[in-house]
Design a protein around this motif. Structure first.
Motif, PDB file in Angstrom:
ATOM      1  N   THR A 113       0.948  -1.191  -0.167  1.00 12.73           N
ATOM      2  CA  THR A 113      -0.194  -0.283  -0.607  1.00 12.73           C
ATOM      3  C   THR A 113       0.435   1.211  -0.177  1.00 12.73           C
ATOM      4  O   THR A 113       1.596   1.243   0.627  1.00 12.73           O
ATOM      5  CB  THR A 113      -1.483   0.074   0.738  1.00 12.73           C
ATOM      6  N   GLN A 114       0.389   2.278  -1.009  1.00 15.73           N
ATOM      7  CA  GLN A 114       0.718   3.611  -0.913  1.00 15.73           C
ATOM      8  C   GLN A 114      -0.096   4.346  -0.879  1.00 15.73           C
ATOM      9  O   GLN A 114      -1.049   4.466  -1.113  1.00 15.73           O
ATOM     10  CB  GLN A 114       1.945   3.557  -2.050  1.00 15.73           C
ATOM     11  N   PHE A 115       0.136   6.088  -0.159  1.00 14.98           N
ATOM     12  CA  PHE A 115      -0.637   6.729   0.109  1.00 14.98           C
ATOM     13  C   PHE A 115       0.170   7.997  -1.033  1.00 14.98           C
ATOM     14  O   PHE A 115       0.808   8.370  -0.610  1.00 14.98           O
ATOM     15  CB  PHE A 115      -1.056   6.894   1.398  1.00 14.98           C
ATOM     16  N   PHE A 116      -0.887   8.378  -1.615  1.00 15.23           N
ATOM     17  CA  PHE A 116      -0.919  10.074  -1.553  1.00 15.23           C
ATOM     18  C   PHE A 116      -1.807  11.293  -2.121  1.00 15.23           C
ATOM     19  O   PHE A 116      -2.433  10.720  -1.439  1.00 15.23           O
ATOM     20  CB  PHE A 116      -0.971  10.365  -3.840  1.00 15.23           C
ATOM     21  N   GLY A 117      -1.138  12.083  -1.960  1.00 13.75           N
ATOM     22  CA  GLY A 117      -1.715  13.351  -1.689  1.00 13.75           C
ATOM     23  C   GLY A 117      -1.594  13.076   0.297  1.00 13.75           C
ATOM     24  O   GLY A 117      -1.427  12.731   0.978  1.00 13.75           O
ATOM     25  N   ASN A 118      -2.850  14.787   0.790  1.00 12.88           N
ATOM     26  CA  ASN A 118      -2.799  15.151   2.131  1.00 12.88           C
ATOM     27  C   ASN A 118      -4.112  14.776   2.290  1.00 12.88           C
ATOM     28  O   ASN A 118      -5.421  14.624   1.884  1.00 12.88           O
ATOM     29  CB  ASN A 118      -2.836  16.437   2.103  1.00 12.88           C
ATOM     30  N   GLU A 119      -4.306  13.956   3.540  1.00 10.01           N
ATOM     31  CA  GLU A 119      -5.798  14.343   4.057  1.00 10.01           C
ATOM     32  C   GLU A 119      -7.059  14.882   3.752  1.00 10.01           C
ATOM     33  O   GLU A 119      -6.166  16.728   3.637  1.00 10.01           O
ATOM     34  CB  GLU A 119      -5.457  14.250   6.201  1.00 10.01           C
ATOM     35  N   PRO A 120      -7.864  15.559   4.078  1.00 12.68           N
ATOM     36  CA  PRO A 120      -8.968  14.539   3.519  1.00 12.68           C
ATOM     37  C   PRO A 120      -8.875  13.831   2.561  1.00 12.68           C
ATOM     38  O   PRO A 120      -9.457  12.847   1.787  1.00 12.68           O
ATOM     39  CB  PRO A 120      -9.967  14.583   3.899  1.00 12.68           C
TER      40      PRO A 120
ATOM     41  N   ARG B 118      -2.744   0.348  -4.207  1.00 13.29           N
ATOM     42  CA  ARG B 118      -2.511  -1.116  -3.803  1.00 13.29           C
ATOM     43  C   ARG B 118      -2.674  -1.577  -4.793  1.00 13.29           C
ATOM     44  O   ARG B 118      -3.222  -1.864  -5.721  1.00 13.29           O
ATOM     45  CB  ARG B 118      -3.590  -1.383  -2.761  1.00 13.29           C
ATOM     46  N   MET B 119      -1.458  -3.149  -4.295  1.00 14.93           N
ATOM     47  CA  MET B 119      -1.295  -3.764  -5.029  1.00 14.93           C
ATOM     48  C   MET B 119      -1.790  -4.815  -3.909  1.00 14.93           C
ATOM     49  O   MET B 119      -0.759  -5.061  -2.987  1.00 14.93           O
ATOM     50  CB  MET B 119       0.252  -4.584  -5.675  1.00 14.93           C
ATOM     51  N   VAL B 120      -2.566  -5.748  -4.586  1.00 11.16           N
ATOM     52  CA  VAL B 120      -3.208  -6.887  -3.302  1.00 11.16           C
ATOM     53  C   VAL B 120      -3.034  -8.411  -4.475  1.00 11.16           C
ATOM     54  O   VAL B 120      -3.449  -8.280  -5.460  1.00 11.16           O
ATOM     55  CB  VAL B 120      -5.090  -6.459  -3.041  1.00 11.16           C
ATOM     56  N   GLU B 121      -2.759  -9.459  -3.372  1.00  9.52           N
ATOM     57  CA  GLU B 121      -2.920 -10.615  -3.977  1.00  9.52           C
ATOM     58  C   GLU B 121      -3.467 -11.417  -3.177  1.00  9.52           C
ATOM     59  O   GLU B 121      -3.316 -11.502  -1.606  1.00  9.52           O
ATOM     60  CB  GLU B 121      -1.685 -11.431  -4.052  1.00  9.52           C
ATOM     61  N   TYR B 122      -4.739 -12.037  -3.871  1.00  9.13           N
ATOM     62  CA  TYR B 122      -5.438 -12.732  -3.066  1.00  9.13           C
ATOM     63  C   TYR B 122      -5.414 -14.277  -3.229  1.00  9.13           C
ATOM     64  O   TYR B 122      -4.965 -14.981  -4.593  1.00  9.13           O
ATOM     65  CB  TYR B 122      -7.468 -12.954  -3.885  1.00  9.13           C
ATOM     66  N   THR B 123      -4.711 -15.461  -2.312  1.00  8.88           N
ATOM     67  CA  THR B 123      -4.137 -16.962  -2.062  1.00  8.88           C
ATOM     68  C   THR B 123      -5.843 -17.182  -2.594  1.00  8.88           C
ATOM     69  O   THR B 123      -7.086 -16.712  -2.667  1.00  8.88           O
ATOM     70  CB  THR B 123      -4.430 -17.307  -0.884  1.00  8.88           C
ATOM     71  N   PRO B 124      -5.341 -18.415  -3.302  1.00 10.11           N
ATOM     72  CA  PRO B 124      -6.855 -19.450  -3.661  1.00 10.11           C
ATOM     73  C   PRO B 124      -7.425 -19.835  -2.359  1.00 10.11           C
ATOM     74  O   PRO B 124      -7.426 -19.800  -1.611  1.00 10.11           O
ATOM     75  CB  PRO B 124      -5.983 -20.108  -3.937  1.00 10.11           C
TER      76      PRO B 124
ATOM     77  N   ALA C 296      -5.810 -14.315  -6.677  1.00 10.14           N
ATOM     78  CA  ALA C 296      -5.639 -13.269  -7.535  1.00 10.14           C
ATOM     79  C   ALA C 296      -4.915 -12.333  -6.914  1.00 10.14           C
ATOM     80  O   ALA C 296      -4.482 -12.063  -6.243  1.00 10.14           O
ATOM     81  CB  ALA C 296      -7.066 -12.714  -8.048  1.00 10.14           C
ATOM     82  N   LYS C 297      -4.359 -10.600  -8.607  1.00  9.14           N
ATOM     83  CA  LYS C 297      -4.131 -10.267  -8.538  1.00  9.14           C
ATOM     84  C   LYS C 297      -4.290  -9.158  -8.578  1.00  9.14           C
ATOM     85  O   LYS C 297      -4.629  -9.181 -10.089  1.00  9.14           O
ATOM     86  CB  LYS C 297      -2.259 -10.578  -8.743  1.00  9.14           C
ATOM     87  N   LEU C 298      -4.402  -8.207  -7.705  1.00  7.22           N
ATOM     88  CA  LEU C 298      -5.110  -5.931  -8.074  1.00  7.22           C
ATOM     89  C   LEU C 298      -4.652  -5.667  -8.045  1.00  7.22           C
ATOM     90  O   LEU C 298      -3.568  -5.409  -7.065  1.00  7.22           O
ATOM     91  CB  LEU C 298      -6.326  -6.809  -7.490  1.00  7.22           C
ATOM     92  N   PHE C 299      -4.495  -4.533  -8.920  1.00  6.70           N
ATOM     93  CA  PHE C 299      -4.892  -2.878  -9.290  1.00  6.70           C
ATOM     94  C   PHE C 299      -5.052  -2.529  -8.195  1.00  6.70           C
ATOM     95  O   PHE C 299      -6.232  -2.000  -9.081  1.00  6.70           O
ATOM     96  CB  PHE C 299      -3.495  -2.346  -9.559  1.00  6.70           C
ATOM     97  N   ILE C 300      -5.455  -1.492  -7.644  1.00  5.39           N
ATOM     98  CA  ILE C 300      -6.828  -0.279  -6.471  1.00  5.39           C
ATOM     99  C   ILE C 300      -6.038   0.053  -6.302  1.00  5.39           C
ATOM    100  O   ILE C 300      -5.227   0.873  -5.732  1.00  5.39           O
ATOM    101  CB  ILE C 300      -7.663  -1.870  -5.230  1.00  5.39           C
ATOM    102  N   VAL C 301      -7.351   0.999  -6.691  1.00  6.52           N
ATOM    103  CA  VAL C 301      -7.149   2.665  -6.326  1.00  6.52           C
ATOM    104  C   VAL C 301      -8.809   3.414  -5.210  1.00  6.52           C
ATOM    105  O   VAL C 301      -9.706   2.391  -6.207  1.00  6.52           O
ATOM    106  CB  VAL C 301      -6.820   3.543  -8.238  1.00  6.52           C
ATOM    107  N   ASP C 302      -8.042   3.346  -4.285  1.00  9.38           N
ATOM    108  CA  ASP C 302      -8.962   4.533  -4.059  1.00  9.38           C
ATOM    109  C   ASP C 302      -8.865   5.355  -2.669  1.00  9.38           C
ATOM    110  O   ASP C 302      -8.005   5.413  -2.984  1.00  9.38           O
ATOM    111  CB  ASP C 302      -9.983   3.261  -2.370  1.00  9.38           C
TER     112      ASP C 302
END
Length: 113
Positions: free
Chosen positions: A32-39, A45-51, A107-113
């Motif tokens: 996980t990386q964060f960009f910018g300032n609150e709020p 994120r680069m996320v990997e889910y196991t089978p 699965a391997k995912l790239f997520i922005v939120d």
């Protein structure tokens, strides 16, 4: 999501700390990386889910999600189900539709939120 000004940068995802997040079944590994300032900070994120992974919650957070590898099944609260394969994406806004993720194969995912 509001992308307020922040400096140009690059990310080597192999160098970002990997954290473990158990699901109802299986495990999610996040980088996980964060960009910018609150709020209006943006989480990327680069996320990997196991089978066999099944999320331990129904999510209300909006995401833009891109499937890099594997296959992801997403269930919506109203009963609809969607399958993402490598090269596919989905997008949903905050509080728009609750969703839950699972994968049989992993699965391997790239997520922005």
């Amino acid at each position: 999501m509001k992308m307020q000004a922040f400096a140009f940068g690059t990310t080597n995802w192999d160098e970002v700390e990997r954290t473990e997040h158990p699901g109802e079944t299986g495990t999610a590994y996040w980088r996980t990386q964060f960009f910018g300032n609150e709020p209006n900070q943006i989480r990327v994120r680069m996320v990997e889910y196991t089978p066999g992974y099944l999320a331990d919650h129904w999510c209300r957070k909006g995401h833009i999600l891109f499937c890099i590898e594997g296959e992801l099944e997403t269930m919506l609260e109203d009963g609809r189900e969607f399958v993402l394969k490598a090269g596919m994406s989905y997008q949903v806004g905050d509080n728009a539709e609750q969703h839950q993720s699972k994968t049989t194969t992993g699965a391997k995912l790239f997520i922005v939120d």
